[in-house]
Design a protein around this motif. Structure first.
Motif, short mmCIF file in Angstrom:
data_model
loop_
_atom_site.label_atom_id
_atom_site.label_comp_id
_atom_site.label_asym_id
_atom_site.label_seq_id
_atom_site.Cartn_x
_atom_site.Cartn_y
_atom_site.Cartn_z
N UNK B 218 56.14 42.40 27.04
CA UNK B 218 57.13 41.48 26.44
C UNK B 218 58.02 40.89 27.53
N UNK B 221 56.05 38.13 29.16
CA UNK B 221 55.99 36.94 28.29
C UNK B 221 57.34 36.24 28.25
N UNK B 224 57.92 34.38 31.51
CA UNK B 224 57.15 33.13 31.59
C UNK B 224 57.77 32.06 30.70
N UNK B 228 59.20 28.48 31.98
CA UNK B 228 58.64 27.20 31.54
C UNK B 228 59.57 26.43 30.60
N UNK B 278 59.75 35.92 16.88
CA UNK B 278 59.02 35.09 17.84
C UNK B 278 57.51 35.16 17.60
N UNK B 279 57.12 35.71 16.45
CA UNK B 279 55.69 35.73 16.14
C UNK B 279 55.43 35.02 14.80
N UNK B 294 58.76 23.39 19.79
CA UNK B 294 58.46 24.83 19.87
C UNK B 294 59.03 25.51 21.10
N UNK B 298 61.19 29.04 20.79
CA UNK B 298 60.55 30.20 21.40
C UNK B 298 61.34 30.72 22.60
N UNK B 302 62.89 34.37 22.30
CA UNK B 302 62.20 35.34 23.16
C UNK B 302 62.86 35.48 24.53
#
Lengths: 103, 327
Positions: B218, B221, B224, B228, B278-279, B294, B298, B302
């Motif tokens: 996690x 993720x 990242x 981004x 977040x899922x 999105x 997200x 997250x």
């Protein structure tokens, strides 16, 4: 060997829309398709990588189908109704197949 | 205050949090460290099954509390109501469009089951008990927020919402994590302590170790996502990612006190109210509100709220619950 002209349609779309797209294709009379995982890419919505996603739902898939040229318009109309508002790419290529009756 | 600081420090140097930090840093410094997708999926199945099962066993062991129905109803109301609060805050704190604000709001009404799992782990390490049925409350809080967000968009007169078709409703209600959580809860409730004794070496002892590896992933993720999506995090949006969990947890606190939950139960209800999905919600938003951004929701849920809750939020919620209940 005798070959027959066909159209190869490749649709890259969000994984959450996969089942909706394949249902639309089935309803439009498409006899078959192949679904491929997408590893990553970059475009209008920014860069994207499968490894950076928390679940498959955030990923993308490519749906590839080969159809007879006379079925193309109906198939594109059905697919576009699903794809229109979503991130994705629709491309069409000329191709040739050996067993025309399968498409 | 001293107790809060010591709990926060203890939480920060726990293996689970440090595993998350390792993943986060590895990702931010662009290490090639990664957990294979299938392994991460298997770890999440394990954690959901274990937490659901143990919750069911706890209910079987202590009997069904009269507050179970009330807690479930409260969970549903919280999930449906929190997006309204989040939406209002977003409109005041940020310049987000109605559509983006509604999509973000949906995430803050729904829950993060990993934050919940980490919360139970913190409680266990403090020796604080909680109601086993809080797992069922967590499952009940997954979906209502999505309906609230769609209502918020429709109320604005926008034609952006695709709407709730039966396929989407089925996908939300039968979302894999809800099915697994509720299913394992029922199995735990049916088989009781005897059932737990049979499989405890698998679902009790390795639990924290598995949670460490899962949180490492996690962290990777989240890192990242932050790398981004950092461009979308303007100051107001970033502040919302920290303020909303505090507002949500306060509402959860009031609800927990009204319901008469135990110290652990209140801390978990605060955690659920503070956490952001977040899922399940991002997937639903991609179908129902495809024009919403999105990377905004997200990155926020997250990359900002999840780390905040994990590191500072959880000890705060436990300390506040302890202070107000004397637990």
């Amino acid at each position: 060997m005798q070959t027959h002209k066909a159209k190869r349609v490749a649709i890259i779309i969000e994984a959450v829309m996969e089942s909706r797209l394949t249902k639309a294709l089935n309803d439009a009379g498409v006899t078959g398709y192949t679904i491929l995982p997408v590893l990553g890419g970059s475009g209008r919505s920014g860069s994207w990588n499968r490894a950076g996603q928390v679940s498959r739902a955030s990923g993308m898939v490519q749906v590839v189908c080969i159809i007879r040229p006379d079925r193309l318009d109906k198939m594109l109309e059905a697919a576009f109704a699903v794809v229109e508002r979503h991130i994705g790419v629709v491309s069409i290529q000329d191709c040739e197949v050996v067993r025309a009756e399968r498409f | 205050m001293d107790q809060l600081l010591s709990l926060a420090a203890e939480n920060l140097i726990s293996p689970i949090i440090l595993s998350f930090v390792l993943g986060l840093l590895a990702s931010l410094f662009r290490s090639d460290l990664s957990v294979p997708e299938a392994a991460a999926k298997a770890l999440s199945i394990y954690l959901l099954f274990a937490i659901g099962f143990k919750g069911g066993v706890s209910v079987a062991d202590h009997g069904i509390d009269g507050r179970l129905g009330a807690a479930l109803l409260a969970g549903i109301i919280l999930s449906a109501g929190l997006p309204m609060v989040a939406f209002g805050l977003l409109r005041v704190m940020t310049r987000l469009e109605r559509l983006d604000a509604a999509a973000v709001a949906a995430h803050y009404g729904s829950i993060s089951i990993v934050t919940f799992v980490a919360g139970t782990s913190v409680l266990e390490s403090q020796g604080i008990g909680s109601e086993g049925y809080m797992v069922a409350v967590a499952a009940a809080m997954e979906a209502p927020a999505i309906l609230s967000a769609l209502w918020l968009v429709a109320r604005g007169g926008g034609s952006d919402a695709r709407g709730m078709d039966s396929a989407l409703l089925r996908e939300i209600m039968l979302n894999g994590s809800i099915v697994l959580l509720v299913g394992s809860f029922l199995i735990g409730m049916i088989t009781g302590p005897e059932g737990l004794a049979e499989i405890s070496s698998f679902i009790v002892s390795p639990f924290k170790g598995v949670l460490c590896i899962f949180l490492l992933d996690m962290g990777l993720v989240a890192g990242r996502g932050l790398r981004e999506g950092s461009g979308v995090l303007r100051p107001g949006v970033l502040a919302f990612g920290v303020v909303m969990p505090l507002v949500g947890s306060t509402i959860g606190l009031g609800t927990g006190l009204l319901l008469g939950l135990s110290t652990g139960g209140i801390a978990l209800l605060m955690t659920l109210s503070a956490s952001a999905s977040y899922i399940a919600v991002p997937a639903a938003m991609r179908v129902a509100l495809p024009e919403a951004n999105p990377s905004l929701y997200l990155t926020l849920s997250l990359g900002v709220t999840f780390p905040f809750n994990l590191t500072l939020g959880l000890p705060l919620y436990v300390a506040v619950a302890q202070a107000l209940t004397g637990g």
